[in-house]
Design a protein around this motif. Structure first.
Motif, PDB file in Angstrom:
ATOM      1  N   PHE A   1      31.836  62.149  85.696  1.00 46.99           N
ATOM      2  CA  PHE A   1      31.702  63.442  86.366  1.00 46.99           C
ATOM      3  C   PHE A   1      31.146  64.495  85.416  1.00 46.99           C
ATOM      4  N   GLU A   2      31.597  64.460  84.169  1.00 41.80           N
ATOM      5  CA  GLU A   2      31.101  65.427  83.188  1.00 41.80           C
ATOM      6  C   GLU A   2      29.603  65.235  82.942  1.00 41.80           C
ATOM      7  N   ARG A   3      29.162  63.994  82.950  1.00 43.20           N
ATOM      8  CA  ARG A   3      27.722  63.747  82.813  1.00 43.20           C
ATOM      9  C   ARG A   3      26.980  64.276  84.036  1.00 43.20           C
ATOM     10  N   TYR A   4      27.521  64.018  85.232  1.00 46.12           N
ATOM     11  CA  TYR A   4      26.898  64.557  86.445  1.00 46.12           C
ATOM     12  C   TYR A   4      26.827  66.090  86.375  1.00 46.12           C
ATOM     13  N   ALA A   5      27.881  66.704  85.844  1.00 49.09           N
ATOM     14  CA  ALA A   5      27.908  68.172  85.766  1.00 49.09           C
ATOM     15  C   ALA A   5      26.816  68.680  84.825  1.00 49.09           C
ATOM     16  N   ARG A   6      26.623  67.987  83.695  1.00 49.10           N
ATOM     17  CA  ARG A   6      25.544  68.396  82.782  1.00 49.10           C
ATOM     18  C   ARG A   6      24.188  68.276  83.468  1.00 49.10           C
ATOM     19  N   GLU A   7      24.048  67.274  84.329  1.00 48.33           N
ATOM     20  CA  GLU A   7      22.798  67.070  85.053  1.00 48.33           C
ATOM     21  C   GLU A   7      22.711  67.913  86.325  1.00 48.33           C
ATOM     22  N   ARG A   8      23.798  68.631  86.624  1.00 47.47           N
ATOM     23  CA  ARG A   8      23.906  69.441  87.843  1.00 47.47           C
ATOM     24  C   ARG A   8      23.699  68.601  89.095  1.00 47.47           C
ATOM     25  N   ASP A   9      24.229  67.396  89.055  1.00 51.18           N
ATOM     26  CA  ASP A   9      24.170  66.499  90.207  1.00 51.18           C
ATOM     27  C   ASP A   9      25.472  66.649  90.982  1.00 51.18           C
ATOM     28  N   TRP A  10      25.590  67.752  91.718  1.00 55.84           N
ATOM     29  CA  TRP A  10      26.822  68.055  92.442  1.00 55.84           C
ATOM     30  C   TRP A  10      27.065  67.051  93.557  1.00 55.84           C
ATOM     31  N   ALA A  11      26.001  66.540  94.160  1.00 54.65           N
ATOM     32  CA  ALA A  11      26.163  65.561  95.244  1.00 54.65           C
ATOM     33  C   ALA A  11      26.829  64.291  94.735  1.00 54.65           C
ATOM     34  N   ALA A  12      26.480  63.858  93.528  1.00 54.67           N
ATOM     35  CA  ALA A  12      27.079  62.646  92.968  1.00 54.67           C
ATOM     36  C   ALA A  12      28.570  62.845  92.726  1.00 54.67           C
TER      37      ALA A  12
END
Length: 293
Positions: free
Chosen positions: A158-169
């Motif tokens: 989730f932290e990686r998704y947050a850095r990528e701003r992939d909120w949908a993931a």
């Protein structure tokens, strides 16, 4: 955010509820419904960081509908966390701002019961230990003294998704972990498709990462013995984040802890099995009292 569902006949409860939105001291956006002398403050989970924090005027009606079974005894506050969380956001920061918000509610009259959902339950524990004057009774909903070790890779993801701003993931993976029925398939699919365009964006993207780090680092095991308030620990036996083992050890370590685990339920047991949750919480409130009452 707490999922809002419609009950068979919420109209009477909504008509009877005084509803408002605003911001409490400490920078906490809130929604309020009801006007009873006892307050029920709901501290939401990690997903609270994923929206703007501005509640539209009709939010109070939705809150009254969702918590209709409590309106006979409580006024209800859904208390969001402030936007722009500080770097290294931890329990001391959370207690400082939440205490200011709860003090404002107490000053308005009445006493406070707290339901902390997931991350909100971590904050609720810290509040009950450090500011017992502000918490009468505590419910930990799909929460425990610490995250299960097996869930840490998911939080890192989730932290990686947050850095990528992939909120949908993030929303898709959360939905799969929350539900034990068909929503575990349908909701992730929706989040990754139409949800990319329809879901709210975080007001402060850094709040998502800081909230996740808060959950990953939190460990309240050594402080549970100091939580003197009556506490109900409610969870799902299949919760992958706050597992049955973590939930049991939390309830057993609390001086006045009670445990309810729902068979087959996952991280969204408080919502997916809401009739069970509401009955358990109402019964807990009716039979438990804080010291000195």
């Amino acid at each position: 955010m707490i999922p809002i569902q419609r009950f068979a006949d919420p109209t009477r409860a909504v008509r009877a509820a005084g509803c408002e939105t605003g911001t409490l001291p400490g920078g906490h956006p809130y929604v309020r419904a009801g006007s009873k002398p006892r307050s029920l403050v709901v501290l939401p989970g990690f997903g609270d960081a994923m929206f703007s924090g501005d509640y539209p005027p009709f939010s109070g009606w939705a809150l009254a509908s969702y918590f209709a079974r409590y309106l006979r005894t409580h006024e209800i506050y859904l208390l969001s966390r402030p936007r722009k969380l500080p770097p290294g956001y931890g329990p001391a920061d959370a207690v400082e701002t939440h205490a200011r918000a709860l003090e404002a509610i107490v000053d308005a009259g009445g006493t406070i019961d707290v339901i902390g959902i997931s991350m909100g339950g971590l904050i609720g524990q810290a509040l009950a230990r450090r500011r017992p004057d502000l918490v009468d009774r505590l419910v930990l909903a799909n929460s425990a003294a610490r995250l299960d070790d097996g869930a840490r890779p998911a939080i890192r993801r989730f932290e990686r998704y947050a850095r990528e701003r992939d909120w949908a993931a993030i929303r898709a993976d959360l939905a799969a972990a929350m539900f034990a029925d068909g929503r575990a398939v349908a909701y992730p699919l929706a989040a990754r498709t139409v949800g990319r365009f329809l879901q709210a964006r975080p007001a402060e993207p850094a709040d998502v990462s800081r909230s996740l780090a808060f959950v990953r680092r939190f460990d309240g095991r050594d402080e549970l013995a100091d939580v003197e308030r009556p506490t109900l620990v409610f969870g799902g036996e299949r919760d992958p984040y706050f597992t049955a083992e973590r939930t049991r050890e939390t309830a057993e370590a609390l001086p006045r802890g009670e445990l309810e685990l729902v068979p087959g339920a996952k991280h969204g047991a408080f919502h997916e099995r809401k009739a069970t949750f509401d009955s358990s919480v109402r019964s807990f409130f009716e039979r438990s009292t804080a010291p000195g009452e």
